[in-house]
Design a protein around this motif. Sequence first.
Motif, PDB file in Angstrom:
ATOM      1  N   ALA A  37     -42.122 -50.351 -24.889  1.00 13.05           N
ATOM      2  CA  ALA A  37     -41.416 -49.117 -25.224  1.00 13.05           C
ATOM      3  C   ALA A  37     -39.938 -49.328 -24.935  1.00 13.05           C
ATOM      4  N   ALA A  38     -39.104 -48.987 -25.875  1.00 14.89           N
ATOM      5  CA  ALA A  38     -37.658 -49.127 -25.712  1.00 14.89           C
ATOM      6  C   ALA A  38     -37.070 -47.798 -25.287  1.00 14.89           C
ATOM      7  N   THR A  39     -35.987 -47.871 -24.556  1.00 15.33           N
ATOM      8  CA  THR A  39     -35.271 -46.659 -24.181  1.00 15.33           C
ATOM      9  C   THR A  39     -34.201 -46.396 -25.236  1.00 15.33           C
ATOM     10  N   ALA A  40     -33.507 -45.308 -25.071  1.00 14.16           N
ATOM     11  CA  ALA A  40     -32.416 -44.974 -25.991  1.00 14.16           C
ATOM     12  C   ALA A  40     -31.202 -45.846 -25.719  1.00 14.16           C
ATOM     13  N   ASP A  41     -31.191 -46.500 -24.574  1.00 15.85           N
ATOM     14  CA  ASP A  41     -30.035 -47.298 -24.176  1.00 15.85           C
ATOM     15  C   ASP A  41     -30.386 -48.781 -24.185  1.00 15.85           C
ATOM     16  N   PRO A  42     -29.847 -49.559 -25.135  1.00 18.35           N
ATOM     17  CA  PRO A  42     -30.141 -50.995 -25.198  1.00 18.35           C
ATOM     18  C   PRO A  42     -29.742 -51.735 -23.928  1.00 18.35           C
ATOM     19  N   ALA A  43     -28.721 -51.272 -23.225  1.00 18.65           N
ATOM     20  CA  ALA A  43     -28.309 -51.927 -21.981  1.00 18.65           C
ATOM     21  C   ALA A  43     -29.404 -51.805 -20.923  1.00 18.65           C
ATOM     22  N   VAL A  44     -30.079 -50.652 -20.882  1.00 21.38           N
ATOM     23  CA  VAL A  44     -31.192 -50.465 -19.948  1.00 21.38           C
ATOM     24  C   VAL A  44     -32.334 -51.406 -20.323  1.00 21.38           C
ATOM     25  N   ASP A  45     -32.624 -51.506 -21.619  1.00 17.67           N
ATOM     26  CA  ASP A  45     -33.687 -52.411 -22.074  1.00 17.67           C
ATOM     27  C   ASP A  45     -33.384 -53.855 -21.675  1.00 17.67           C
ATOM     28  N   GLU A  46     -32.144 -54.281 -21.853  1.00 20.01           N
ATOM     29  CA  GLU A  46     -31.751 -55.643 -21.478  1.00 20.01           C
ATOM     30  C   GLU A  46     -31.862 -55.851 -19.971  1.00 20.01           C
ATOM     31  N   ALA A  47     -31.443 -54.861 -19.209  1.00 21.94           N
ATOM     32  CA  ALA A  47     -31.507 -54.975 -17.751  1.00 21.94           C
ATOM     33  C   ALA A  47     -32.963 -55.029 -17.277  1.00 21.94           C
ATOM     34  N   ILE A  48     -33.818 -54.220 -17.868  1.00 20.04           N
ATOM     35  CA  ILE A  48     -35.241 -54.232 -17.501  1.00 20.04           C
ATOM     36  C   ILE A  48     -35.863 -55.580 -17.866  1.00 20.04           C
ATOM     37  N   ALA A  49     -35.503 -56.130 -19.013  1.00 26.16           N
ATOM     38  CA  ALA A  49     -36.004 -57.453 -19.403  1.00 26.16           C
ATOM     39  C   ALA A  49     -35.546 -58.511 -18.397  1.00 26.16           C
ATOM     40  N   LEU A  50     -34.324 -58.395 -17.922  1.00 19.06           N
ATOM     41  CA  LEU A  50     -33.807 -59.331 -16.926  1.00 19.06           C
ATOM     42  C   LEU A  50     -34.584 -59.204 -15.612  1.00 19.06           C
ATOM     43  N   VAL A  51     -34.853 -57.972 -15.194  1.00 19.19           N
ATOM     44  CA  VAL A  51     -35.638 -57.757 -13.975  1.00 19.19           C
ATOM     45  C   VAL A  51     -37.021 -58.388 -14.127  1.00 19.19           C
ATOM     46  N   GLU A  52     -37.673 -58.152 -15.265  1.00 19.22           N
ATOM     47  CA  GLU A  52     -39.007 -58.711 -15.497  1.00 19.22           C
ATOM     48  C   GLU A  52     -38.964 -60.235 -15.466  1.00 19.22           C
ATOM     49  N   GLU A  53     -37.952 -60.802 -16.078  1.00 14.95           N
ATOM     50  CA  GLU A  53     -37.800 -62.268 -16.083  1.00 14.95           C
ATOM     51  C   GLU A  53     -37.633 -62.802 -14.664  1.00 14.95           C
ATOM     52  N   GLN A  54     -36.793 -62.147 -13.885  1.00 17.06           N
ATOM     53  CA  GLN A  54     -36.552 -62.601 -12.518  1.00 17.06           C
ATOM     54  C   GLN A  54     -37.774 -62.400 -11.623  1.00 17.06           C
ATOM     55  N   LEU A  55     -38.555 -61.353 -11.872  1.00 19.87           N
ATOM     56  CA  LEU A  55     -39.807 -61.192 -11.128  1.00 19.87           C
ATOM     57  C   LEU A  55     -40.727 -62.382 -11.386  1.00 19.87           C
ATOM     58  N   GLY A  56     -40.774 -62.850 -12.623  1.00 20.96           N
ATOM     59  CA  GLY A  56     -41.568 -64.037 -12.941  1.00 20.96           C
ATOM     60  C   GLY A  56     -41.098 -65.244 -12.151  1.00 20.96           C
ATOM     61  N   VAL A  57     -39.787 -65.398 -12.020  1.00 22.70           N
ATOM     62  CA  VAL A  57     -39.225 -66.500 -11.237  1.00 22.70           C
ATOM     63  C   VAL A  57     -39.614 -66.347  -9.764  1.00 22.70           C
ATOM     64  N   VAL A  58     -39.515 -65.122  -9.252  1.00 19.91           N
ATOM     65  CA  VAL A  58     -39.885 -64.866  -7.853  1.00 19.91           C
ATOM     66  C   VAL A  58     -41.369 -65.171  -7.626  1.00 19.91           C
ATOM     67  N   PHE A  59     -42.229 -64.762  -8.543  1.00 24.14           N
ATOM     68  CA  PHE A  59     -43.663 -65.026  -8.392  1.00 24.14           C
ATOM     69  C   PHE A  59     -43.952 -66.527  -8.401  1.00 24.14           C
ATOM     70  N   THR A  60     -43.263 -67.264  -9.264  1.00 24.30           N
ATOM     71  CA  THR A  60     -43.437 -68.714  -9.292  1.00 24.30           C
ATOM     72  C   THR A  60     -42.999 -69.323  -7.964  1.00 24.30           C
ATOM     73  N   ARG A  61     -41.879 -68.864  -7.458  1.00 27.77           N
ATOM     74  CA  ARG A  61     -41.377 -69.367  -6.170  1.00 27.77           C
ATOM     75  C   ARG A  61     -42.333 -68.983  -5.049  1.00 27.77           C
ATOM     76  N   ALA A  62     -42.896 -67.791  -5.099  1.00 23.84           N
ATOM     77  CA  ALA A  62     -43.857 -67.369  -4.074  1.00 23.84           C
ATOM     78  C   ALA A  62     -45.067 -68.294  -4.068  1.00 23.84           C
ATOM     79  N   ARG A  63     -45.569 -68.645  -5.244  1.00 23.92           N
ATOM     80  CA  ARG A  63     -46.712 -69.569  -5.312  1.00 23.92           C
ATOM     81  C   ARG A  63     -46.347 -70.922  -4.698  1.00 23.92           C
ATOM     82  N   GLN A  64     -45.122 -71.385  -4.951  1.00 22.71           N
ATOM     83  CA  GLN A  64     -44.674 -72.642  -4.353  1.00 22.71           C
ATOM     84  C   GLN A  64     -44.603 -72.531  -2.826  1.00 22.71           C
TER      85      GLN A  64
END
Length: 152
Positions: free
Chosen positions: A3-30
């Motif tokens: 679901a997209a918001t009315a603000d593309p900047a919010v969508d981009e920021a949320i995508a960045l957060v999700e991406e970084q969570l993936g990095v954190v989870f990978t690091r946690a497994r390590q």
Amino acid sequence: MTAATADPAVDEAIALVEEQLGVVFTRARQLWKQAAEQIHPDLQPAGYKVLSTIVRLEATNAHVLADLLDMDKSSVSRQVRVLEEAGFVESRPDERDGRLRVLAPTPVAVERIRAVRERHQARVRRVLEDRAPEELVAFAGMLRLIADAPDA
């Protein structure tokens, strides 16, 4: 589909957060893998998670562990058996229900988990110690929101 918001900047920021969570989870497994090896050379990351939870709870049973760690009971049982054989966990009958076994950490397990946690906490402290307390509280709150969010 997301679901997209009315603000593309919010969508981009949320995508960045999700991406970084993936990095954190990978690091946690390590880190779990490294922590397991620091506890015992033959310990698997799942065994580390089981042991660290037993240490945190001080005493528990396999059913509680399976629920808390979202693992099947047979996996928890295998890990507990390894931990018992290595001298990190003691098992005794539950006083209230003799069918259940109470799992408790040995002093050696408590000490090794404490040492690993201190190293992990020192790493997090080095990274975050220059942040304002309000910023850290807000960050912790956002992590809680993500962790507690219901599935779609």
